[in-house]
Design a protein around this motif. Structure first.
Motif, PDB file in Angstrom:
ATOM      1  N   GLY A  62      20.009  13.159  -5.258  1.00  0.00           N
ATOM      2  CA  GLY A  62      18.577  12.971  -5.365  1.00  0.00           C
ATOM      3  C   GLY A  62      18.554  11.560  -4.429  1.00  0.00           C
ATOM      4  N   PHE A  63      17.524  11.684  -3.457  1.00  0.00           N
ATOM      5  CA  PHE A  63      17.263  10.007  -3.034  1.00  0.00           C
ATOM      6  C   PHE A  63      14.849  10.554  -2.744  1.00  0.00           C
ATOM      7  N   ARG A  64      14.905   9.455  -3.324  1.00  0.00           N
ATOM      8  CA  ARG A  64      13.293   9.724  -2.722  1.00  0.00           C
ATOM      9  C   ARG A  64      12.376   8.335  -2.448  1.00  0.00           C
ATOM     10  N   PHE A  65      12.402   8.017  -1.292  1.00  0.00           N
ATOM     11  CA  PHE A  65      11.670   6.923  -1.121  1.00  0.00           C
ATOM     12  C   PHE A  65      10.423   7.038  -1.565  1.00  0.00           C
ATOM     13  N   LEU A  66      10.220   5.602  -1.759  1.00  0.00           N
ATOM     14  CA  LEU A  66       8.406   4.875  -1.867  1.00  0.00           C
ATOM     15  C   LEU A  66       7.572   5.548  -0.980  1.00  0.00           C
ATOM     16  N   GLY A  67       7.079   6.417  -1.467  1.00  0.00           N
ATOM     17  CA  GLY A  67       5.467   6.480  -1.104  1.00  0.00           C
ATOM     18  C   GLY A  67       5.928   7.975   0.023  1.00  0.00           C
TER      19      GLY A  67
ATOM     20  N   VAL B 148      16.456 -21.209   2.646  1.00  0.00           N
ATOM     21  CA  VAL B 148      14.919 -21.759   2.501  1.00  0.00           C
ATOM     22  C   VAL B 148      15.381 -20.146   2.324  1.00  0.00           C
ATOM     23  N   ALA B 149      14.158 -19.639   0.948  1.00  0.00           N
ATOM     24  CA  ALA B 149      14.026 -18.455   0.315  1.00  0.00           C
ATOM     25  C   ALA B 149      12.820 -17.299   0.882  1.00  0.00           C
ATOM     26  N   ILE B 150      13.300 -16.022   0.844  1.00  0.00           N
ATOM     27  CA  ILE B 150      12.096 -15.396   1.737  1.00  0.00           C
ATOM     28  C   ILE B 150      11.860 -13.954   1.094  1.00  0.00           C
ATOM     29  N   SER B 151      10.965 -13.504   0.090  1.00  0.00           N
ATOM     30  CA  SER B 151      10.767 -12.346   0.221  1.00  0.00           C
ATOM     31  C   SER B 151      10.705 -10.899   0.828  1.00  0.00           C
ATOM     32  N   VAL B 152      11.652 -10.178   0.775  1.00  0.00           N
ATOM     33  CA  VAL B 152      11.325  -9.153   1.549  1.00  0.00           C
ATOM     34  C   VAL B 152      10.549  -7.575   0.606  1.00  0.00           C
ATOM     35  N   TYR B 153      10.059  -6.859   1.000  1.00  0.00           N
ATOM     36  CA  TYR B 153       9.363  -5.671   0.158  1.00  0.00           C
ATOM     37  C   TYR B 153       8.960  -4.727   1.775  1.00  0.00           C
ATOM     38  N   LEU B 154       8.297  -3.388   1.071  1.00  0.00           N
ATOM     39  CA  LEU B 154       8.229  -2.127   1.778  1.00  0.00           C
ATOM     40  C   LEU B 154       6.532  -2.579   1.804  1.00  0.00           C
ATOM     41  N   LYS B 155       6.111  -2.527   2.457  1.00  0.00           N
ATOM     42  CA  LYS B 155       5.041  -2.893   2.472  1.00  0.00           C
ATOM     43  C   LYS B 155       3.288  -0.826   2.906  1.00  0.00           C
TER      44      LYS B 155
ATOM     45  N   GLU C  27       0.893  -1.590   0.099  1.00  0.00           N
ATOM     46  CA  GLU C  27       0.275  -0.144  -0.203  1.00  0.00           C
ATOM     47  C   GLU C  27       0.792   0.941  -0.288  1.00  0.00           C
ATOM     48  N   VAL C  28       1.394   1.164  -0.863  1.00  0.00           N
ATOM     49  CA  VAL C  28       2.946   2.657  -1.289  1.00  0.00           C
ATOM     50  C   VAL C  28       2.250   3.811  -1.670  1.00  0.00           C
ATOM     51  N   GLY C  29       1.096   3.230  -3.435  1.00  0.00           N
ATOM     52  CA  GLY C  29       0.905   4.692  -4.129  1.00  0.00           C
ATOM     53  C   GLY C  29       1.112   3.621  -5.003  1.00  0.00           C
ATOM     54  N   THR C  30       1.373   4.628  -6.342  1.00  0.00           N
ATOM     55  CA  THR C  30       1.847   4.854  -7.637  1.00  0.00           C
ATOM     56  C   THR C  30       2.818   3.799  -8.021  1.00  0.00           C
ATOM     57  N   ASP C  31       3.648   4.126  -7.239  1.00  0.00           N
ATOM     58  CA  ASP C  31       5.738   4.125  -6.794  1.00  0.00           C
ATOM     59  C   ASP C  31       5.318   1.853  -7.400  1.00  0.00           C
ATOM     60  N   PRO C  32       5.944   1.112  -8.421  1.00  0.00           N
ATOM     61  CA  PRO C  32       5.657  -0.147  -8.568  1.00  0.00           C
ATOM     62  C   PRO C  32       6.924  -0.338  -6.809  1.00  0.00           C
ATOM     63  N   VAL C  33       6.538  -1.022  -6.008  1.00  0.00           N
ATOM     64  CA  VAL C  33       7.084  -1.830  -5.184  1.00  0.00           C
ATOM     65  C   VAL C  33       7.856  -2.904  -5.466  1.00  0.00           C
ATOM     66  N   PRO C  34       9.383  -3.023  -5.195  1.00  0.00           N
ATOM     67  CA  PRO C  34       9.993  -4.458  -5.709  1.00  0.00           C
ATOM     68  C   PRO C  34      10.345  -4.698  -4.241  1.00  0.00           C
ATOM     69  N   SER C  35      10.403  -6.596  -5.246  1.00  0.00           N
ATOM     70  CA  SER C  35      11.079  -7.441  -3.273  1.00  0.00           C
ATOM     71  C   SER C  35      12.635  -8.185  -3.436  1.00  0.00           C
TER      72      SER C  35
END
Length: 762
Positions: free
Chosen positions: A454-459, A360-367, A306-314
């Motif tokens: 410059g850096f832009r954080f997701l959302g 084990v392999a798990i994925s991490v992403y920004l929610k 639930e970050v907005g319009t930006d594509p959220v990677p994992s």
């Protein structure tokens, strides 16, 4: 002994000495179509149809009145005399006309009836003394106690749907106890209509009995719907062991001393050897490695972000476990800082042979649309290592930390010339190109020297990083104070890695600006306001819930009244209160989300303040660990134990121990109650006082020797903890001095504003 082939599908049965027969019991079986079939040993006696039978109900036989008692589909208790059944028209002649039945004089007549208005689950007839027997009927919502003639002795309305019951003898004269099991996995015990005991069961009981097993009286035996039988008892554990009588003898203290010394010697020898605790290192038992993939997943696993319009990677994290010994059960738990989310965080392994490898392999992403307080994750494995003295195993924990990439939550952004919050970090080495420090966040320039990025954080907001060409400084600026933390920390870590690769070991960072306490205090106040607002909402929700239940009781009383009465707008009031309860519940849920987000931002700002204090006073790693333990004591913030009161108690302890000025200050008794404060003024004063004492030479330590004031390490006077209004005024003066003495902000040594394509120079 004998066998009967039933011609009809059976429903239930009962037995007894029907008709007063001596020395044997007869059997009565009720079929699914309401026919009573009586068997006398090997022979079939007769069959009778119950009048008006649609569905069969429970059946019981009363020997005192020689009658059968059942509950018909008309929802009424009916009693039939055995004598009437025996002389009534036979079931085989049921097809006769109504005139023939009336003329025969053998029509089946009921002895007495009682309308209970509900279906019955079971009937039990009890008589524990020479007095008259009682008929207990368990309904769907009530249970009834009837006299022999069908009159109600008492009844009890049940709160839960019952599943079985059993009346049994009571120790009180004239009363009967009843065990009632229900579909909430509960067993209730009533004495007449009074609830005496309630206990939880692991299953829904479908039958219950009381018996005596191995001289243990009062054992409650319950049967579950899947066939499990359980024997239980009420209260404390029964005493099954009787200690033998010990012969009294005089104690020989000399022999006891010798025996005690021998035992102490044995204990000492065991502790020197392996004993219960094996001397092998826990890394030898199990090794844990975590590897973070350098590239994003080809297909992002962030399906619920639930970050907005930006594509959220994992990004994929692989955790590998290697065992040296047999470990029956090892549990792997993986933790990341919210709002980072894992696709799976719990795993269980069984290492049945040595030298096994599991991955084990798990994925991490920004929610969520705000940034985490840390990019560091932790993989924790808990297991038990069996030993000779402890076969069950000794619990052990091993952990492995991993660092997530900055690009997981951050995108390249447009540098900004102006910002509300700025920090300047000084170094002792020439400036480094930001392109070599942050590859992938800027395009390659002609001179290969990128000094603004410059850096832009997701959302989130943007952060700008500038490197001076002439001096050894780096500036970080943003519109949000807490957003500075991750970029500042990432810059310092990457600078340290860069110079370590160059073989330079004396690289150091410092901070000479003013401590941004005012910005930090604003975040503290915002977090505290959300806590207070949450308390008010919960109190209001509790009041509305009480009001809602009160209106429900009033309406229920009106509906149960035999004489109709006007509702007097109680239904309107109930509907309005219900809407208020729903709205308040939504407000509480929203406030909890806002509070969690505010706490995450407060942790980011706290990390930044601790980092700046460490650079400002050149604190060691141990001293920074003490600050982190004082400022970040909680992983989760709750209304019962919040951040403000916990941190205030920790800082107060530091001020009265290692940062104290005199023995008088060390003797102060701090409040041991961790209650939510009225405001944050006391906490902010203590934080300011902590910075002031560190600025005057105070040093943090965990020494337990607080008898001698540590004035030798603190040149200059230190402000005492306020004990009165007068001392509080002096603290405020010192706080003012702290702000004025260290108010040489970055704006006093300004760096010229440049465009993103130009260099930074002084």
């Amino acid at each position: 002994m004998y066998e009967h082939n039933l011609q009809r599908t059976a429903c239930n049965m009962t037995y007894g000495s029907f008709g007063g027969v001596k020395g044997r019991d007869l059997i009565c079986i009720q079929s699914m179509d309401g026919m009573l079939m009586v068997f006398e040993q090997e022979s079939y006696a007769f069959g009778r149809f119950l009048p008006g039978s649609l569905l069969p109900g429970p059946l019981a036989y009363s020997s005192r009145t020689d009658s059968f008692i059942t509950v018909s589909s008309c929802r009424q208790v009916e009693s039939y005399k055995y004598e009437v059944l025996a002389f009534a028209t036979d079931a085989d002649k049921r097809q006769e006309t109504e005139q023939q039945k009336v003329g025969s004089g053998k029509r089946l007549v009921v002895d007495w009836t009682l309308n209970i208005g509900e279906q019955a689950l079971d009937i039990c007839i009890v008589s524990f003394n020479q007095s008259a027997s009682s008929v207990f009927v368990l309904g769907e919502r009530n249970f009834f106690c009837l006299k022999e003639n069908g009159q109600i002795r008492f009844m009890k309305k049940l709160e839960c749907s019952p599943s079985c019951f059993l009346p049994y003898c009571s120790v009180s004269e004239g009363t009967i106890n009843t065990l009632i099991g229900n579909h909430n996995n509960m067993l209730h015990i009533y004495q007449d209509v009074t609830l005496k005991w309630a206990t939880q069961l692991p299953h829904i009981p479908v039958a219950v009995r009381v018996g005596c097993l191995h001289d243990l009286k009062g054992v409650i035996i319950t049967l579950s719907d899947d066939g499990h039988l359980q024997c239980s008892y009420l209260g404390t554990d029964p005493s099954l062991f009787q200690a033998p009588k010990v012969e009294s003898r005089e104690l020989n203290y000399d022999e006891l001393d010798i025996e005690l010394k021998e035992l102490q010697k044995v204990i000492k020898d065991v502790n020197k050897s392996q004993g219960v605790w094996p001397m092998t290192e826990r890394e030898d038992d199990l090794n844990v490695f975590a590897v973070v993939s350098p590239n994003f997943d080809s297909v992002s696993q962030a399906t619920d972000a639930e970050v907005g319009t930006d594509p959220v990677p994992s990004v994929t994290v692989k955790v590998t476990l290697q065992n040296r010994v047999v470990l029956p059960k090892a549990k792997l738990s993986i933790y990341v800082q919210p709002p980072l989310e894992l696709t799976c965080d719990q795993f269980t392994f069984e290492f049945m042979t040595p030298e096994m490898t599991r991955t084990v392999a798990i994925s991490v992403y920004l929610k969520r649309s705000y940034i985490p307080s840390e990019l560091e994750g932790n993989a924790v494995v808990s297991y038990s290592r069996p030993t000779d003295r402890n076969p069950d195993g000794i619990p052990r924990v091993i952990q492995c930390k991993f660092r997530l990439p900055l690009k997981l939550i951050c995108l390249p952004g447009q540098p900004s010339k102006t910002a509300s919050h700025k920090l300047t970090i000084d170094t002792n080495k020439p400036p480094v190109s930001l392109l070599s420090l942050f590859p992938g966040f800027a395009s390659q320039s002609e001179d290969d020297q990128v000094n603004v990025m410059g850096f832009r954080f997701l959302g989130g907001f943007q952060v700008t990083l500038l490197a001076s060409k002439t001096s050894q400084r780096y500036r970080i600026q943003s519109e949000q104070f807490e957003d500075l933390w991750l970029i500042t920390n990432e810059l310092i870590l990457r600078l340290q890695e860069y110079f370590e690769k160059q073989g330079i070991k004396d690289f150091a960072c410092s901070f000479s600006g003013s401590m941004p306490l005012q910005e930090y205090f604003e975040l503290i106040d915002h977090h505290f306001e959300l806590r207070i607002h949450g308390e008010k909402l919960e109190e209001l929700l509790s009041e509305r819930a009480v009001q809602f239940r009160a209106i429900q009781r009033r309406l229920l009383t009106r509906f149960k009244d035999k004489t109709p009465a006007p509702l007097q707008h109680l239904d309107t009031l109930l509907d309005g209160t219900y809407k208020q309860v729903i709205a308040l519940a939504d407000a509480v849920k929203k406030n909890q989300g806002d509070l969690f987000q505010s706490f995450t931002r407060l942790k980011s700002a706290t990390h930044l303040v601790i980092l700046l204090i460490g650079l400002w006073q050149k604190l060691s790693a141990d001293q920074i660990a003490i600050l982190e333990a004082a400022f970040l004591p909680l992983q989760e913030d709750t209304q019962e134990l919040g951040w403000e009161e916990t941190v205030d108690a920790a800082i107060s302890h530091l001020l009265k121990t290692c940062l104290s000025k005199s023995s008088k200050e060390q003797a102060l008794n701090l409040n041991s109650q961790l209650d939510i404060p009225k405001d944050t003024s006391r906490l902010k004063k203590h934080i300011t006082l902590l910075c002031d004492r560190l600025a005057k030479g105070g040093r943090l330590c965990l020494s337990t020797d607080t008898a001698t004031p540590q004035t030798m390490v603190m040149p200059g006077g230190c402000t005492t903890i306020p004990e009165s209004d007068l001392e509080e005024r002096s603290v405020e003066q010192d706080s003012t001095e702290l702000f004025t003495n260290h108010r040489h902000l970055i704006t006093e040594t300004p760096m010229p504003e440049v465009s993103p394509t130009q260099g930074v120079s002084e």
